[in-house]
Design an enzyme around this catalytic site. Structure first.
Site, mmCIF file in Angstrom:
data_model
loop_
_atom_site.group_PDB
_atom_site.id
_atom_site.type_symbol
_atom_site.label_atom_id
_atom_site.label_comp_id
_atom_site.label_asym_id
_atom_site.label_seq_id
_atom_site.Cartn_x
_atom_site.Cartn_y
_atom_site.Cartn_z
ATOM 1 C CB SER A 22 -10.060 -80.796 14.522
ATOM 2 O OG SER A 22 -9.199 -80.161 13.990
ATOM 3 C CG ASN A 109 -5.103 -69.688 19.133
ATOM 4 O OD1 ASN A 109 -4.972 -70.988 18.787
ATOM 5 N ND2 ASN A 109 -4.307 -69.347 20.132
ATOM 6 C CB THR A 153 -54.901 -80.602 34.193
ATOM 7 O OG1 THR A 153 -55.785 -81.109 34.965
ATOM 8 C CG2 THR A 153 -55.016 -79.226 33.602
ATOM 9 C CG HIS A 154 -53.180 -83.499 37.122
ATOM 10 N ND1 HIS A 154 -52.139 -83.290 38.163
ATOM 11 C CD2 HIS A 154 -53.827 -82.352 37.229
ATOM 12 C CE1 HIS A 154 -52.075 -82.415 38.903
ATOM 13 N NE2 HIS A 154 -53.198 -81.832 38.287
ATOM 14 C CB SER A 275 -44.618 -104.933 14.225
ATOM 15 O OG SER A 275 -44.249 -105.913 14.642
ATOM 16 C CE LYS A 281 -47.395 -102.363 17.842
ATOM 17 N NZ LYS A 281 -46.036 -102.186 18.649
ATOM 18 C CG ASN A 283 -44.806 -99.745 15.601
ATOM 19 O OD1 ASN A 283 -45.929 -99.910 16.148
ATOM 20 N ND2 ASN A 283 -44.037 -100.586 15.323
ATOM 21 C CD GLU A 288 -42.162 -95.111 19.201
ATOM 22 O OE1 GLU A 288 -41.997 -95.971 20.020
ATOM 23 O OE2 GLU A 288 -42.359 -95.549 17.983
ATOM 24 C CE1 TYR A 315 -8.650 -73.225 20.380
ATOM 25 C CE2 TYR A 315 -6.095 -74.018 20.853
ATOM 26 C CZ TYR A 315 -7.463 -74.311 20.290
ATOM 27 O OH TYR A 315 -7.915 -75.437 19.649
ATOM 28 C CD GLN A 320 -9.003 -80.172 17.843
ATOM 29 O OE1 GLN A 320 -8.182 -79.470 17.071
ATOM 30 N NE2 GLN A 320 -8.698 -81.598 17.869
ATOM 31 C CE LYS A 323 -13.508 -75.850 15.672
ATOM 32 N NZ LYS A 323 -13.126 -75.913 17.032
HETATM 33 N N1 ARG Z 1 -8.434 -77.397 15.420
HETATM 34 C C1 ARG Z 1 -8.334 -76.312 16.473
HETATM 35 C C2 ARG Z 1 -9.446 -76.130 16.897
HETATM 36 O O1 ARG Z 1 -10.481 -76.622 16.552
HETATM 37 C C3 ARG Z 1 -7.562 -75.190 15.698
HETATM 38 C C4 ARG Z 1 -6.983 -74.248 16.556
HETATM 39 C C5 ARG Z 1 -5.547 -74.647 16.865
HETATM 40 N N2 ARG Z 1 -4.872 -73.696 17.494
HETATM 41 C C6 ARG Z 1 -3.687 -74.207 18.064
HETATM 42 N N3 ARG Z 1 -3.125 -73.212 18.781
HETATM 43 N N4 ARG Z 1 -3.353 -75.355 18.043
HETATM 44 O O2 ARG Z 1 -9.614 -75.722 18.047
#
Ligand code: ARG
Length: 438
Positions: A22, A109, A153-154, A275, A281, A283, A288, A315, A320, A323
């Site tokens: 990660s 964790n 309205t509408h 454009s 144009k 835009n 948007e 956990y 993960q 994130k």
């Molecule tokens: N990269 C993990 C996460 O974002 C960190 C926690 C990892 N914990 C574990 N027991 N492997 O959740």
């Protein structure tokens, strides 16, 4: 490079290593990770779990890592499982064996739960600041443009309002958004550090100390909940979804109003695009894009709700996935708030066109009915009389106030000279101010 491996006979496949890593995204948590570790180490020394020399060595090592990252001397990248492994392995390389004591009475964790809460709190406050800035811009725009325009309205012209009253509706929507985020921050403001893997630790640690030092109200009450709670992420992304919904509705109005059909506003060149084929144009791409990007944030909300819905306590690695959803939706909501502020601070309102739209839209028809009611007619009958007058005017391409008193009297003998004042647009607005149309 890993923080585990003792119980394995074979090494992890490269495919699995990449799948599991990660670092490419949780690298954003480096500051919170180091800050959390520093407070953890201070607590370990205070509770005599580490000696003061050990804690000093670890603290200065962590400080130097933070400094090097901030100064661009140390890139947060490489063959590491996550930001926690990155920092710890770098620390071991810098200060040697003593670094291996950092993870005493802690698990990744509770570490990740802490880092993410700290990060979420910090960034949520940044969103609040951006909302407040946008509210100021809206208030200013309203004050500069206290001009008559049709209310709808509408998407059909309904009654007279002012541009200020219309735009200030968004001010109040964003006010609620701000309060929702502050409330979410208040709920999440508990420290999960010390929950360890799932059941606390046998060391005599001081969770109140770490909570206080890290700026939380208190430690969480339940260890299992502390490491597996991601409600605060879901709550923030749902608050962001509501912000995006508001920004998107406003964008939709800006797009409509800037079309030649409405021509109520001009979006500044700075926030428009052209454009490649049609030279005439201009835009409203900024609006948007905000409208379009709303889908991403809704997507993050549904994605994380789905990730969390079936996982047992405590956990699980599924978590993960939280994130990128928060990072992405934060990037989106922050950039959209900034772009909207830029667009509104440079916006021009075409007062003449908003007034003409009022005149062409029979926007004093309700007031004309009220006039007859004041003269003694039942509202339902007055509604019918004015409906007939509108039909007559449409046929002749005239407005109610353009009809002579004789013409009006053909529809009802109750009409007198004072009707013209009563249905005058400015007067209807002034009466509106009395009913809080400001
Ligand atoms: N990269 C993990 C996460 O974002 C960190 C926690 C990892 N914990 C574990 N027991 N492997 O959740």
């Amino acid at each position: 490079m890993k923080l585990w491996g003792g119980r394995f006979k074979k090494s992890e496949s490269k495919l699995m290593e990449d799948f599991n890593s990660s670092l490419s995204f949780d690298r954003q948590l480096y500051r919170e990770d180091i800050e959390g570790s520093m407070v953890h180490v201070k607590m370990l020394a205070k509770c005599n779990i580490l000696s003061s020399e050990e804690s000093k060595a670890i603290l200065s090592g962590l400080e130097s890592i933070l400094k090097d990252i901030e100064e661009g001397k140390l890139e947060v990248e490489g063959d590491y499982e996550d930001i926690h492994s990155f920092v710890e392995i770098n620390l071991i390389e810098r200060i040697g064996q003593v670094a291996k004591k950092l993870h005493t009475a802690r698990s990744r964790n509770d570490q990740v739960a802490l880092d993410f809460r700290l990060y979420a709190k910090r960034k949520a406050l940044e969103v609040v600041e951006n909302i407040e800035y946008l509210q100021d811009i809206i208030e200013n725009l309203g004050d500069k443009n206290n001009v008559i325009m049709p209310g709808y309205t509408h998407l059909q012209r309904a009654q007279v309002v002012t541009f200020k009253h219309h735009i200030m509706a968004y001010y109040h929507m964003f006010k609620r958004d701000r309060e929702r985020i502050l409330n979410a921050i208040c709920i999440m403001d508990e420290s999960p550090l010390g929950c360890c893997a799932l059941a606390g630790t046998t060391y005599d640690i001081d969770r109140n100390f770490t909570a206080r030092e890290l700026g939380f109200k208190k430690p969480v009450d339940n260890f299992l909940d502390g490491v597996s709670d991601r409600d605060y992420v879901i709550e923030l992304i749902s608050d962001f979804s509501i912000i995006m919904m508001h920004l998107s509705r406003l964008s939709e109005e800006l797009i409509l109003w800037s079309s030649k059909e409405f021509n109520f506003i001009q979006i500044d060149d700075e926030f428009s695009t052209g454009s490649s084929i049609m030279p005439q144009k201009k835009n409203p791409d900024a609006a948007e894009l905000i409208r379009g990007k709303t889908g991403r944030v809704y997507g993050s909300l549904v994605s994380l709700l789905t990730t969390m819905k079936g996982i047992p306590l405590a956990y699980n690695k599924d978590m993960q996935e939280d994130k990128e959803q928060l990072f992405n939706s934060l990037d989106t909501v922050l950039s959209c708030l900034k772009i909207m502020s830029g667009m509104l601070s440079t916006l021009k309102v075409n007062e003449k066109n908003t007034f003409n739209a009022v005149k062409r839209g029979f926007l004093n028809a309700t007031e004309a009915a009220d006039y007859l009611v004041n003269k003694g007619m039942a509202f339902r009958d007055a509604h019918k009389v004015i409906g007939e007058i509108v039909l007559y005017c449409e046929d002749k391409n005239r407005a109610i106030e353009d009809l002579s008193l004789d013409e009006l009297k053909k529809f009802s003998s109750l009409f007198e000279e004072d009707v013209y004042d009563f249905i005058d647009y400015k007067n209807t607005i002034n009466r509106g101010i009395k009913r809080n149309l400001k």
